[in-house]
Design a protein around this motif. Structure first.
Motif: not given
Length: 247
Positions: A147-157
């Protein structure tokens, strides 16, 4: 985030299953673990601490516990950029166990690394930071990673934070993945809400030891770091946002 870990675990089964009931450590076996991992140890001890509060001991101190079927070592010398290059004497200390788990992260540079060996064979090693990207990536990702590599936990600015208008260099925050790894591999987290299935890391007591500091930085290395890194200071502006200080 202020999470830091320097953790090496040797286990015959899932560490959470073995630590859930907070077993008492064996003083003799724990001392042998420290001798194997810190050959220069002269017998000096330090205060005991719980696993939760011993994950990142200061230099010159280690916390360790040898329990039935599992050995736990908190020691800064396990913090290597490339987990596959973990010194042999550290791996050999757990050769009698079926699985070796390395977990290391440092919130100052948002770096996270972990590795898993099965019966002495490296099956997964990962090391990532926003400054250096993917430092090491060996073996297939474990179940908690996709899920992390798939972009399901992006970093919010964060408004007002330096670089807030730029995309984060990775598809996830390394410390977020580090917390997921800690729960999946060891059964607890450092930050965030605990789950009912998590172990109580505060009830697992480790012994403390004073050990020689290994591989200290030389003055030449310190001077080179200062020469190649520009120090940027920040202050709060009238509107509450961070602004650089011009020297």
């Amino acid at each position: 985030m202020g999470a830091k870990t320097a953790l090496l675990v040797f286990a015959d089964r899932h560490p959470a299953d073995l630590l859930r009931r907070a077993p008492a450590l064996s003083p003799e076996a724990t001392a042998r673990l420290v001798v194997r991992t810190n050959p220069g140890w002269n017998g000096a001890t330090a205060e005991r601490r719980s696993l939760r509060h011993a994950l990142y001991p200061p230099e010159g101190t280690v916390h360790a516990g040898s329990f039935p079927e599992v050995d736990v070592l908190c020691d800064q010398q396990v913090m290597v950029d490339r987990p596959s290059a973990l010194p042999d004497h550290l791996l050999e200390a757990g050769a009698h166990r079926g699985r070796t788990i390395l977990h290391a992260m440092h919130s100052v540079v948002d770096w996270f690394a972990y590795a898993v060996w099965e019966d002495g064979t490296l099956v997964r090693a990962l090391s990532v930071s926003p400054g250096d990207g993917v430092i090491e990536d060996i073996g297939a990702p474990l179940d908690f990673e996709p899920p992390y590599w798939a972009g399901e936990h992006p970093v919010e600015p964060v408004p007002g934070w330096p670089g807030a208008g730029e995309p984060y260099p990775l598809r996830f925050h390394p410390l977020d993945l580090g917390e997921a790894a800690l729960r999946a591999l060891l059964g607890f987290v450092v930050e965030g809400l605990p789950l009912p299935t998590d172990i109580d890391a505060g009830s697992v007591e480790l012994a403390g030891f004073r050990v020689p500091v290994t591989d200290p930085l030389t003055q030449e290395e310190i001077d080179e770091f200062r020469r190649t890194r520009a120090l940027q200071r920040f202050t709060y502006g009238p509107d509450g946002t961070l602004v650089p200080v011009e020297d």
